[in-house]
Write a protein that holds these residues in place. Structure first.
Motif, short mmCIF file in Angstrom:
data_model
loop_
_atom_site.label_atom_id
_atom_site.label_comp_id
_atom_site.label_asym_id
_atom_site.label_seq_id
_atom_site.Cartn_x
_atom_site.Cartn_y
_atom_site.Cartn_z
N LYS A 108 -17.85 42.10 -27.89
CA LYS A 108 -17.48 42.38 -29.74
C LYS A 108 -16.67 42.87 -29.86
CE LYS A 108 -21.95 42.58 -31.85
NZ LYS A 108 -22.70 43.24 -32.87
N PHE A 109 -15.83 44.52 -28.36
CA PHE A 109 -14.39 44.56 -28.87
C PHE A 109 -13.91 44.20 -28.05
CE2 PHE A 109 -11.94 47.20 -25.42
CZ PHE A 109 -11.32 48.14 -26.86
N LEU A 110 -13.81 43.49 -27.16
CA LEU A 110 -12.46 42.16 -26.77
C LEU A 110 -12.42 41.49 -28.36
CD1 LEU A 110 -13.50 40.50 -23.58
CD2 LEU A 110 -11.93 42.09 -23.67
N ASP A 111 -13.40 40.74 -29.01
CA ASP A 111 -12.98 40.28 -30.05
C ASP A 111 -12.10 41.55 -31.23
OD1 ASP A 111 -13.94 37.79 -29.41
OD2 ASP A 111 -16.20 38.33 -30.63
N LEU A 113 -9.95 43.19 -30.57
CA LEU A 113 -9.17 43.30 -29.75
C LEU A 113 -8.16 42.38 -29.81
CD1 LEU A 113 -9.32 44.97 -26.05
CD2 LEU A 113 -8.20 46.32 -28.32
N SER A 114 -8.25 40.61 -29.51
CA SER A 114 -8.06 39.72 -29.61
C SER A 114 -7.49 39.59 -30.96
CB SER A 114 -8.34 38.15 -29.66
OG SER A 114 -9.89 38.43 -30.33
N GLY A 115 -8.59 39.88 -31.78
CA GLY A 115 -7.57 39.88 -33.60
C GLY A 115 -6.43 40.90 -33.97
N LYS A 116 -6.13 41.85 -33.29
CA LYS A 116 -4.99 42.07 -33.72
C LYS A 116 -3.84 41.76 -32.73
CE LYS A 116 -6.96 46.19 -34.90
NZ LYS A 116 -7.36 46.57 -36.28
N LEU A 117 -3.43 40.85 -32.46
CA LEU A 117 -3.13 39.87 -31.34
C LEU A 117 -2.24 38.58 -32.39
CD1 LEU A 117 -4.50 39.28 -28.03
CD2 LEU A 117 -2.69 41.54 -28.98
N ILE A 118 -0.57 38.38 -32.02
CA ILE A 118 0.07 37.24 -33.08
C ILE A 118 -0.40 36.04 -32.54
CG2 ILE A 118 1.65 38.81 -34.73
CD1 ILE A 118 2.90 38.12 -32.32
N TYR A 119 -1.20 36.28 -31.13
CA TYR A 119 -1.85 35.06 -30.36
C TYR A 119 -2.81 35.18 -29.90
CZ TYR A 119 0.29 38.62 -26.76
OH TYR A 119 -0.37 39.81 -26.00
#
Length: 223
Positions: A108-111, A113-119
């Motif tokens: 969930k934490f990685l999800d 984090l990844s949602g904050k990226l533009i890629y």
């Protein structure tokens, strides 16, 4: 358990509540014996035969030679690997639910984090516990150990988790007084750990010692 070297007439029968001390007065023999032991404990051929109940044992699996006690590392690769393996088994067998919850939280934490990226990124969704232990540097606490505690802790760890049954020390009695050596013997005997002390010169005979001398003429004398 028995250790034999036919070239020098050495035959040691390890007896409960006895510590073997061998004084090797012949310097050439001393070097050859130490070199042979070191080679065998590194997995190579040598002159010593270790056996138990007529079954020959490999020295590199059951023995360790310690020439420099200052080099002892209670967090060496063997110990760390076994600790991490034991923790992994406990996690799988006794704390599987907690492991699953931890894995879910990490994903969930990685999800997030990844949602904050533009890629887009990818990652494992299964928790690798040994990798987690390595990441968090899980190891034996040693900051407060003194010289003696580090030696005895190392011996106990190698005996208990790595199945080392025989430790050979060179000139260990140079580092401690008689009282400390006797305490060392008691600690080892209580754990049923076999010890050989190899010395280059005679020293005071201490309680628990079975004392031998390999003299300059290569004759074995039992004191």
């Amino acid at each position: 358990m028995r250790l034999i070297n036919n070239d020098y007439g050495i035959e040691i029968e390890f007896i409960e509540n006895n510590i073997t001390v061998i004084v090797i007065e012949n310097k050439i023999a001393l070097i050859k014996i130490l070199e042979s032991m070191k080679r065998q404990m590194d997995g190579m051929d040598g002159d010593f035969i270790l056996s138990e109940k007529d079954k020959q044992l490999k020295l590199d699996k059951k023995c360790e030679i310690i020439i420099d006690p200052f080099s002892i590392d209670v967090n060496n690769k063997k110990i760390i690997a076994k600790i991490h393996k034991d923790l992994d088994e406990i996690s799988k067998n006794e704390l599987l639910e907690e492991q699953g919850e931890l894995n879910s939280m990490v994903v969930k934490f990685l999800d997030k984090l990844s949602g904050k990226l533009i890629y887009n990124i990818d990652y494992n969704i299964e928790l690798d516990m040994p990798l987690l232990f390595k990441l968090y540097n899980v190891k034996i606490k040693e900051e407060e150990m003194d010289f003696y505690e580090r030696i005895i802790t190392y011996i106990k760890l190698m005996h208990q988790i790595c199945n080392i049954e025989l430790f050979v020390f060179y000139n260990l009695k140079d580092y401690f007084n008689s009282e400390k050596i006797e305490l060392f013997y008691k600690d080892c005997l209580y754990e049923k750990i076999n010890i050989i002390i190899i010395e280059s010169s005679k020293s005071e005979k201490i309680k628990y010692e079975k004392y031998y001398i390999l003299d300059n003429d290569l004759c074995i004398i039992e004191i």
